[in-house]
Design a protein around this motif. Structure first.
Motif, PDB file in Angstrom:
ATOM      1  N   PRO A 139      14.364  22.882  45.437  1.00 11.80           N
ATOM      2  CA  PRO A 139      14.595  22.287  46.757  1.00 11.80           C
ATOM      3  C   PRO A 139      15.696  23.016  47.544  1.00 11.80           C
ATOM      4  O   PRO A 139      15.653  23.042  48.773  1.00 11.80           O
ATOM      5  CB  PRO A 139      14.985  20.839  46.450  1.00 11.80           C
ATOM      6  CG  PRO A 139      15.297  20.797  45.006  1.00 11.80           C
ATOM      7  CD  PRO A 139      14.578  21.921  44.359  1.00 11.80           C
ATOM      8  N   ALA A 140      16.645  23.642  46.844  1.00 14.87           N
ATOM      9  CA  ALA A 140      17.650  24.440  47.560  1.00 14.87           C
ATOM     10  C   ALA A 140      16.977  25.608  48.279  1.00 14.87           C
ATOM     11  O   ALA A 140      17.315  25.916  49.428  1.00 14.87           O
ATOM     12  CB  ALA A 140      18.728  24.936  46.600  1.00 14.87           C
ATOM     13  N   PHE A 141      16.018  26.273  47.611  1.00 15.02           N
ATOM     14  CA  PHE A 141      15.266  27.348  48.282  1.00 15.02           C
ATOM     15  C   PHE A 141      14.579  26.815  49.538  1.00 15.02           C
ATOM     16  O   PHE A 141      14.465  27.511  50.540  1.00 15.02           O
ATOM     17  CB  PHE A 141      14.151  27.919  47.389  1.00 15.02           C
ATOM     18  CG  PHE A 141      14.554  28.525  46.085  1.00 15.02           C
ATOM     19  CD1 PHE A 141      15.817  29.036  45.860  1.00 15.02           C
ATOM     20  CD2 PHE A 141      13.622  28.616  45.054  1.00 15.02           C
ATOM     21  CE1 PHE A 141      16.160  29.600  44.635  1.00 15.02           C
ATOM     22  CE2 PHE A 141      13.944  29.186  43.836  1.00 15.02           C
ATOM     23  CZ  PHE A 141      15.218  29.679  43.630  1.00 15.02           C
ATOM     24  N   ALA A 142      14.080  25.589  49.452  1.00 10.85           N
ATOM     25  CA  ALA A 142      13.273  25.017  50.534  1.00 10.85           C
ATOM     26  C   ALA A 142      14.084  24.661  51.769  1.00 10.85           C
ATOM     27  O   ALA A 142      13.532  24.604  52.871  1.00 10.85           O
ATOM     28  CB  ALA A 142      12.528  23.779  50.029  1.00 10.85           C
ATOM     29  N   ILE A 143      15.399  24.427  51.611  1.00  9.19           N
ATOM     30  CA  ILE A 143      16.181  23.949  52.760  1.00  9.19           C
ATOM     31  C   ILE A 143      17.385  24.814  53.121  1.00  9.19           C
ATOM     32  O   ILE A 143      17.986  24.602  54.168  1.00  9.19           O
ATOM     33  CB  ILE A 143      16.651  22.491  52.546  1.00  9.19           C
ATOM     34  CG1 ILE A 143      17.562  22.366  51.332  1.00  9.19           C
ATOM     35  CG2 ILE A 143      15.451  21.549  52.468  1.00  9.19           C
ATOM     36  CD1 ILE A 143      18.237  21.010  51.197  1.00  9.19           C
ATOM     37  N   ALA A 144      17.730  25.786  52.278  1.00  2.00           N
ATOM     38  CA  ALA A 144      18.900  26.624  52.582  1.00  2.00           C
ATOM     39  C   ALA A 144      18.625  27.479  53.817  1.00  2.00           C
ATOM     40  O   ALA A 144      17.485  27.876  54.068  1.00  2.00           O
ATOM     41  CB  ALA A 144      19.234  27.507  51.383  1.00  2.00           C
ATOM     42  N   PRO A 145      19.657  27.792  54.585  1.00  3.11           N
ATOM     43  CA  PRO A 145      19.448  28.584  55.800  1.00  3.11           C
ATOM     44  C   PRO A 145      19.124  30.042  55.495  1.00  3.11           C
ATOM     45  O   PRO A 145      19.405  30.555  54.412  1.00  3.11           O
ATOM     46  CB  PRO A 145      20.789  28.458  56.529  1.00  3.11           C
ATOM     47  CG  PRO A 145      21.788  28.159  55.473  1.00  3.11           C
ATOM     48  CD  PRO A 145      21.056  27.387  54.415  1.00  3.11           C
ATOM     49  N   GLU A 167       9.766  33.512  53.713  1.00  7.03           N
ATOM     50  CA  GLU A 167       8.765  33.614  52.642  1.00  7.03           C
ATOM     51  C   GLU A 167       9.154  32.784  51.422  1.00  7.03           C
ATOM     52  O   GLU A 167       8.340  32.018  50.898  1.00  7.03           O
ATOM     53  CB  GLU A 167       8.585  35.080  52.244  1.00  7.03           C
ATOM     54  CG  GLU A 167       7.525  35.289  51.190  1.00  7.03           C
ATOM     55  CD  GLU A 167       7.347  36.756  50.833  1.00  7.03           C
ATOM     56  OE1 GLU A 167       6.744  37.005  49.774  1.00  7.03           O
ATOM     57  OE2 GLU A 167       7.792  37.641  51.595  1.00  7.03           O
ATOM     58  N   ILE A 168      10.386  32.909  50.957  1.00 11.21           N
ATOM     59  CA  ILE A 168      10.808  32.143  49.775  1.00 11.21           C
ATOM     60  C   ILE A 168      10.869  30.652  50.113  1.00 11.21           C
ATOM     61  O   ILE A 168      10.531  29.801  49.296  1.00 11.21           O
ATOM     62  CB  ILE A 168      12.148  32.647  49.175  1.00 11.21           C
ATOM     63  CG1 ILE A 168      12.414  31.972  47.825  1.00 11.21           C
ATOM     64  CG2 ILE A 168      13.319  32.418  50.097  1.00 11.21           C
ATOM     65  CD1 ILE A 168      11.472  32.337  46.738  1.00 11.21           C
ATOM     66  N   ARG A 169      11.278  30.330  51.343  1.00  8.12           N
ATOM     67  CA  ARG A 169      11.345  28.921  51.745  1.00  8.12           C
ATOM     68  C   ARG A 169       9.947  28.299  51.701  1.00  8.12           C
ATOM     69  O   ARG A 169       9.753  27.212  51.155  1.00  8.12           O
ATOM     70  CB  ARG A 169      11.948  28.820  53.149  1.00  8.12           C
ATOM     71  CG  ARG A 169      12.372  27.428  53.514  1.00  8.12           C
ATOM     72  CD  ARG A 169      13.043  27.348  54.890  1.00  8.12           C
ATOM     73  NE  ARG A 169      14.264  28.108  54.929  1.00  8.12           N
ATOM     74  CZ  ARG A 169      14.483  29.130  55.765  1.00  8.12           C
ATOM     75  NH1 ARG A 169      13.556  29.513  56.611  1.00  8.12           N
ATOM     76  NH2 ARG A 169      15.631  29.764  55.754  1.00  8.12           N
ATOM     77  N   GLU A 170       8.949  28.988  52.240  1.00 10.31           N
ATOM     78  CA  GLU A 170       7.579  28.459  52.234  1.00 10.31           C
ATOM     79  C   GLU A 170       7.007  28.400  50.824  1.00 10.31           C
ATOM     80  O   GLU A 170       6.288  27.462  50.478  1.00 10.31           O
ATOM     81  CB  GLU A 170       6.683  29.286  53.162  1.00 10.31           C
ATOM     82  CG  GLU A 170       6.959  29.046  54.629  1.00 10.31           C
ATOM     83  CD  GLU A 170       6.965  27.573  55.012  1.00 10.31           C
ATOM     84  OE1 GLU A 170       5.999  26.849  54.680  1.00 10.31           O
ATOM     85  OE2 GLU A 170       7.955  27.118  55.628  1.00 10.31           O
TER      86      GLU A 170
END
Length: 193
Positions: A139-145, A167-170
């Protein structure tokens, strides 16, 4: 959940696990999500901002190398063994401390709120998990700036550095959507709605 910091308390109207890792998805977490470092100095040179760290050993390595992560998530355990006091990371000096429970192979709503609030504040924060923090990097990957560094430990290999981009966020959001549980509640806890 207890917030020992000076800022607002994290307020959750419900507690409990919102997502669990199904057996068929476990393989997606075997390979590192980024380059693996074994040299602290090389890792420190590669870090962006903010720095988000998941894991006791990684947190200890970075703090001993002079880096105070903006957000650290620890559980006092590595590779299923409780860390002796002298091997625990130094968490003194963080502006906020949040204690919460999180189960193995799951993501509790309190942990998702703590990640969102920890990443969203200017103050440094440490999340101390009673249970396991292994999945907190996702979840950190999903929301970090954009440009943030998320670092976590890869057992037997080293420290994985993930520089956050679209890309990593998606990819992370896709993996979260494949976990079992209440996806709407998880998205709300992470501020994705």
């Amino acid at each position: 959940m207890t917030d020992h910091g000076t800022n607002e308390d994290i307020d959750t109207d419900e507690s409990g696990v919102v997502l669990t890792l199904p057996d068929e998805l476990r393989g997606a977490f075997k390979e590192p999500f980024g380059p693996v470092f074994t040299d602290d100095e090389r890792l420190v040179a590669a870090l962006g901002e903010p720095v988000i760290v998941v894991g006791d050993v990684v947190t200890r390595h970075l703090t001993r190398a002079g880096v105070r992560p903006d957000l650290a998530v620890v559980d006092w355990v590595t590779e299923r063994e409780t860390l002796p006091d002298d091997e625990q990371p130094d968490i003194e000096g963080y502006e906020r401390r949040i204690d919460l429970e999180n189960p193995a192979a799951g993501l509790a709503e309190d942990l998702l709120h703590a990640l969102r609030n920890g990443i969203g504040h200017d103050e440094t924060a440490v999340v101390v998990v009673d249970g396991e923090e292994d999945l907190a990097a996702l979840p950190a990957f999903a929301i970090a700036p954009e440009g943030a560094s998320v670092v976590y430990g890869q057992p037997g290999e080293g420290m994985v550095h993930v520089e956050i981009d679209a890309e990593i966020r998606e990819h992370a959001r896709g993996l979260l959507s494949r976990m079992d549980g209440d996806h709407d509640r998880a998205r709300r806890a992470l501020g994705l709605e």
